[in-house]
Write an enzyme that holds these catalytic residues in place. Structure first.
Site, PDB file in Angstrom:
ATOM      1  N   HIS A 140       3.375  21.108 -28.798  1.00  0.00           N
ATOM      2  CA  HIS A 140       2.028  21.869 -29.037  1.00  0.00           C
ATOM      3  C   HIS A 140       1.959  23.224 -29.539  1.00  0.00           C
ATOM      4  O   HIS A 140       0.802  23.685 -29.783  1.00  0.00           O
ATOM      5  CB  HIS A 140       1.147  21.480 -28.239  1.00  0.00           C
ATOM      6  N   HIS A 141       3.209  24.040 -29.382  1.00  0.00           N
ATOM      7  CA  HIS A 141       3.238  25.347 -29.885  1.00  0.00           C
ATOM      8  C   HIS A 141       2.257  26.169 -29.143  1.00  0.00           C
ATOM      9  O   HIS A 141       1.667  27.060 -29.762  1.00  0.00           O
ATOM     10  CB  HIS A 141       2.964  25.355 -31.418  1.00  0.00           C
ATOM     11  N   CYS A 142       2.063  25.975 -27.773  1.00  0.00           N
ATOM     12  CA  CYS A 142       1.215  26.792 -27.295  1.00  0.00           C
ATOM     13  C   CYS A 142      -0.158  26.815 -27.422  1.00  0.00           C
ATOM     14  O   CYS A 142      -1.119  27.692 -27.380  1.00  0.00           O
ATOM     15  CB  CYS A 142       1.398  28.399 -27.039  1.00  0.00           C
ATOM     16  N   ALA A 143      -0.779  25.623 -28.267  1.00  0.00           N
ATOM     17  CA  ALA A 143      -2.005  25.454 -28.870  1.00  0.00           C
ATOM     18  C   ALA A 143      -2.326  24.090 -28.601  1.00  0.00           C
ATOM     19  O   ALA A 143      -2.727  23.361 -29.359  1.00  0.00           O
ATOM     20  CB  ALA A 143      -1.919  25.937 -30.259  1.00  0.00           C
TER      21      ALA A 143
END
Ligand SMILES: Cc1ncc(COP(=O)(O)O)c(C=O)c1O
Length: 470
Positions: A381-384
């Site tokens: 989730h790529h820190c998102a």
């Protein structure tokens, strides 16, 4: 860009005619960098020579996974490093190492000059009014923690509101969310998922119209396109050196001087104190106030070299190169059935980060198959998380491009995604033979795919088969 003909120590950085001097021979640490006038470095006007750029990055020559060429499409996580950056760090340790701002000896003076020179280069790169507006931190993460919001809201009872994202990942800039009670407005300069470049200057005007401070997370924008703090009128801009060719471990917080001066220290210790008594201590003005301890001079030397390298390439050229790769990737991925691109499907106001889902195949499995083919992307989730939730997606695949990527690497990505789809279709059919691995792009003619792995290697099939057969 490998010529050895430019004599070191004789070419001042700011007069190097960019088109004629190999980027990797500019002597970074030997020029008094804090005297480089702002905005005087000529922009390269020759066609972008990606092969010459690649020649400056030793890591790009290595092979992975049983001899496949490395296709590095994960620069959004961290970029690779050109020789000049590695040399700058090495030269610092070999010739100048000392505690900057502390020694009265020559090495101490040199270390201080290198450290402050790097600060001046970053200031010039961003169009800051003064080097004193540049604070060196550990990372973008640390920089944004100097100006906290969610934690602050929890501590003080302040209300946190956010702009929603539209179905194509663009920001719905709803002005009614910003009121006379708003104290800070923060926005990313470029999304690390969708690649969206929001209307930063417009949001800044909105923030300032109600007297709020304006913070931009530049972790994905500063490395990829020209960013002028003056033009954008930001109060704070945070980013990491390691995403822009610099060393891991050094970040930047730009702040307008008055805004920085209004902040208390967030860590205390040597190098940031003014007068110390047992009862009370006063602190130095910015930027020293926020840089306790012995400074990370080797990292600053590396970041200074990275800034020189990007400046010599020209940030307009960097942006144009990435735009063409992005256009190519959008076309190539769009052509694959079952691939959904998260984010705008044009390059307008969009950077070189392309996240996508593959119907029926978990992102981690796509990433694993691509890795077997030598293609490095990021999955998850790529820190998102909130953004993924709002886009109706649990996890995605993310390819991110930088100055050294090529169209044939984009083709390798698309071939790999196509292959992953077929591979998992075969797995789902329980027992079908896996498809032939792709043979396009830089991997053409190479033995690739699980069948070609050595005996020591566990192919993804057994792991994935379990997952999908469950
Ligand atoms: C938009 C954005 N902000 C901040 C960060 C944090 O950067 P760092 O991990 O270098 O602190 C990242 C890292 O991926 C990012 O993409």
């Amino acid at each position: 860009m490998t010529s050895e003909t430019v004599p070191l120590n004789t070419v001042p950085v700011n007069t190097v005619p960019v088109n004629t001097v190999p980027v990797n021979t500019v002597p970074v640490n030997t020029v008094p960098l804090n005297t480089v006038p702002l905005n005087t470095v000529p922009v390269n006007t020759v066609p972008y020579d990606v092969e010459a750029v690649r020649g400056d990055f030793p890591i790009l020559t290595r092979t992975v996974r049983n001899g496949k060429p490395l296709v590095y499409l994960d620069s959004g996580a961290t970029s690779q490093h050109p020789t000049v950056v590695l040399d700058a760090e090495r030269e610092y340790y070999e010739r100048h190492n000392a505690a900057a701002h502390r020694g009265t000896h020559l090495l101490g003076e040199e270390a201080t000059e290198i450290y402050e020179g790097a600060r001046a280069k970053v200031a010039a790169f961003l169009g800051a009014a003064s080097p004193d507006e540049i604070v060196f931190t550990k990372s973008a993460t640390e920089s944004t923690n100097l100006v906290p919001w969610q934690q602050l809201a929890l501590r003080t009872g302040a209300t946190l509101r956010w702009f929603k994202s539209l179905p194509d990942g663009r920001l719905d800039v709803d002005p009614s969310l910003v009121t006379s009670r708003t104290k800070v407005v923060a926005v990313t300069g470029q999304s690390n998922v969708t690649g969206v470049i929001p209307p930063v200057a417009e949001i800044g005007e909105l923030a300032h119209s109600v007297g709020a401070l304006f913070l931009v997370d530049g972790a994905q924008s500063v490395p990829h396109h020209p960013v002028s703090v003056a033009d954008l009128d930001v109060d704070f801009l945070a980013f990491s050196g390691h995403k822009m060719l610099g060393p891991l471990g050094l970040g930047v917080l730009y702040g307008k001087y008055a805004a920085l001066d209004a902040l208390p220290p967030f860590l205390t210790g040597g190098s940031m104190i003014e007068v110390v008594r047992m009862e009370e201590t006063t602190f130095l003005p910015p930027p020293a106030r926020f840089e306790p301890g012995v400074p990370a001079v080797s990292l600053a030397a590396g970041l200074g070299a990275a800034v020189d390298y990007l400046t010599a390439l020209g940030m307009e050229n960097v942006a144009a190169h990435e735009e063409s790769l992005t256009a190519h990737a959008l076309d190539a991925l769009r052509a694959i059935d079952g691939v959904r691109i998260l984010g705008p499907d044009t390059t307008k106001d969009r950077g070189g980060t392309v996240a996508f889902e593959v119907d029926g195949v978990h992102a981690h499995d796509v990433g694993q198959v691509l890795d077997e083919l030598g293609v490095a992307i990021r999955t998850g989730h790529h820190c998102a998380w909130p953004l993924h939730r709002s886009l109706g997606c649990q996890a995605s695949n993310r390819a991110s491009f930088y100055i050294y990527n090529t169209p044939s690497e984009v083709d390798a990505l698309a071939d790999g995604v196509r292959y992953a789809k077929q591979f998992f279709k075969a797995v789902l059919a329980r027992g079908d033979d896996p498809p032939e691995p792709p043979g396009a792009g830089p991997m053409k003619g190479k033995d690739i795919g699980p069948a070609a792995q050595g005996p020591e290697h566990q192919p993804p099939s057994s792991r994935c088969r379990r997952h999908y057969a469950a």
